[in-house]
Design an enzyme around this catalytic site. Sequence first.
Site, PDB file in Angstrom:
ATOM      1  N   LYS A  93       0.819  -1.225   0.000  1.00 34.74           N
ATOM      2  CA  LYS A  93       0.000   0.000   0.000  1.00 34.74           C
ATOM      3  C   LYS A  93       0.848   1.268   0.000  1.00 34.74           C
ATOM      4  O   LYS A  93       2.052   1.239   0.278  1.00 34.74           O
ATOM      5  CB  LYS A  93      -0.959  -0.012   1.203  1.00 34.74           C
ATOM      6  CG  LYS A  93      -2.130  -0.969   0.983  1.00 34.74           C
ATOM      7  CD  LYS A  93      -3.173  -0.881   2.059  1.00 34.74           C
ATOM      8  CE  LYS A  93      -4.338  -1.822   1.710  1.00 34.74           C
ATOM      9  NZ  LYS A  93      -5.300  -1.951   2.803  1.00 34.74           N
ATOM     10  N   ARG A 143      -3.338  -9.816   5.569  1.00 33.04           N
ATOM     11  CA  ARG A 143      -3.863  -9.900   4.199  1.00 33.04           C
ATOM     12  C   ARG A 143      -2.751  -9.444   3.253  1.00 33.04           C
ATOM     13  O   ARG A 143      -2.374  -8.273   3.277  1.00 33.04           O
ATOM     14  CB  ARG A 143      -5.097  -9.012   4.076  1.00 33.04           C
ATOM     15  CG  ARG A 143      -5.776  -9.057   2.713  1.00 33.04           C
ATOM     16  CD  ARG A 143      -7.011  -8.161   2.684  1.00 33.04           C
ATOM     17  NE  ARG A 143      -7.658  -8.220   1.382  1.00 33.04           N
ATOM     18  CZ  ARG A 143      -7.261  -7.518   0.329  1.00 33.04           C
ATOM     19  NH1 ARG A 143      -6.239  -6.703   0.416  1.00 33.04           N
ATOM     20  NH2 ARG A 143      -7.911  -7.629  -0.823  1.00 33.04           N
TER      21      ARG A 143
HETATM   22  N1  HH2 Z   1      -7.363  -3.684   1.447  1.00 27.44           N
HETATM   23  C1  HH2 Z   1      -7.747  -3.768   0.152  1.00 27.44           C
HETATM   24  C2  HH2 Z   1      -8.892  -4.499  -0.196  1.00 27.44           C
HETATM   25  N2  HH2 Z   1      -9.607  -5.170   0.738  1.00 27.44           N
HETATM   26  N3  HH2 Z   1      -9.940  -5.808   2.977  1.00 27.44           N
HETATM   27  C3  HH2 Z   1      -9.577  -5.765   4.260  1.00 27.44           C
HETATM   28  N4  HH2 Z   1     -10.272  -6.430   5.193  1.00 27.44           N
HETATM   29  N5  HH2 Z   1      -8.479  -5.039   4.673  1.00 27.44           N
HETATM   30  C4  HH2 Z   1      -7.718  -4.327   3.795  1.00 27.44           C
HETATM   31  O1  HH2 Z   1      -6.750  -3.655   4.236  1.00 27.44           O
HETATM   32  C5  HH2 Z   1      -8.084  -4.352   2.405  1.00 27.44           C
HETATM   33  C6  HH2 Z   1      -9.224  -5.120   2.037  1.00 27.44           C
HETATM   34  C7  HH2 Z   1      -6.953  -3.092  -0.900  1.00 27.44           C
HETATM   35  O2  HH2 Z   1      -5.967  -3.963  -1.454  1.00 27.44           O
HETATM   36  P1  HH2 Z   1      -6.132  -4.768  -2.850  1.00 27.44           P
HETATM   37  O3  HH2 Z   1      -7.241  -5.752  -2.766  1.00 27.44           O
HETATM   38  O4  HH2 Z   1      -4.825  -5.359  -3.234  1.00 27.44           O
HETATM   39  O5  HH2 Z   1      -6.431  -3.655  -3.905  1.00 27.44           O
HETATM   40  P2  HH2 Z   1      -7.738  -3.228  -4.668  1.00 27.44           P
HETATM   41  O6  HH2 Z   1      -8.739  -2.753  -3.663  1.00 27.44           O
HETATM   42  O7  HH2 Z   1      -7.279  -2.133  -5.608  1.00 27.44           O
HETATM   43  O8  HH2 Z   1      -8.274  -4.435  -5.407  1.00 27.44           O
END
Ligand code: HH2
Length: 277
Positions: free
Chosen positions: A221, A255
């Site tokens: 992030k 995660r």
């Molecule tokens: N961060 C993201 C998405 N979902 N869920 C939880 N519980 N906690 C988090 O910190 C979190 C989450 C963002 O990361 P990513 O899925 O890699 O990216 P994107 O939202 O662009 O798909």
Amino acid sequence: MLLCGRFTLPVRAPLVMGIVNATPDSFSDGGRFFQPEAAIAHGHALVAQGAHILDVGGESTRPGAATVPDAEEIARIVPVLEGLRGAGVPLSVDTRKPAVMQAALAAGADMLNDVNGFRDPQAQAVAASHPSCALVVMHMHGEPGTMQVAPPDYADVVAEVRDWLAIRCGELRAAGIGAERLVLDPGLGFGKTVAQNYRLLAHLDALSALGYPVLAGLSRKSMIGAVTGRSVDERLPGSLAGALAAVVHGATLLRVHDVAATVDALAVWREVSTSQG
Ligand code: HH2
């Protein structure tokens, strides 16, 4: 123990949740696993690397992301859930939409990961209607489209996030959902400044004091980029340092995108901690 659909997970050891983004536009791997076959193969690879849970998402929640229609999100995730049902680990679905939660549970999801923290009464109702799925209750100020435009000037970000999560858990418990199904998440990067994210990371124990396992999501992030100056694909070392810091400060679930590297880092950390006394 965490009740997680078909599974019961121990919450003492840090657990690794591997990210499977079946999206065209996620911030770090958008498009790589958009086709169901690619997402399913990636999920199996993450399990082989040691993932304890897979988190399947069909909508990016990166800052500024536009919402995806329910039917489109369902079409993205259901084939992936079906393809990973036999992977041997619980399947989480990363969604904030009640209709998508419902479809995901019907397709065999074991866990609902709601970046909206089950604020929506309909999301609460879906969760309550299912006897055993685990729930990740994440804190987010506002919604992804606008959350980073002006993060709130929290007087005490740790206390405010903790109290917000406590209210959400109270609502879910009042809806009949058992404590053994709940996981808390401070929502790192969701409507928070870099300083607020690090303050939360340093005080995760204030959230675990509520009595539920805590999940930390900081992999790749911008809070990592902000202190290392690295671009998204160069953030693995910083993400590992953050993951270990999260565990030291009370996280039991991580995660992450980089499962193999995180599993190695945790093995070394575990060896050190069992050698202490
Ligand atoms: N961060 C993201 C998405 N979902 N869920 C939880 N519980 N906690 C988090 O910190 C979190 C989450 C963002 O990361 P990513 O899925 O890699 O990216 P994107 O939202 O662009 O798909």
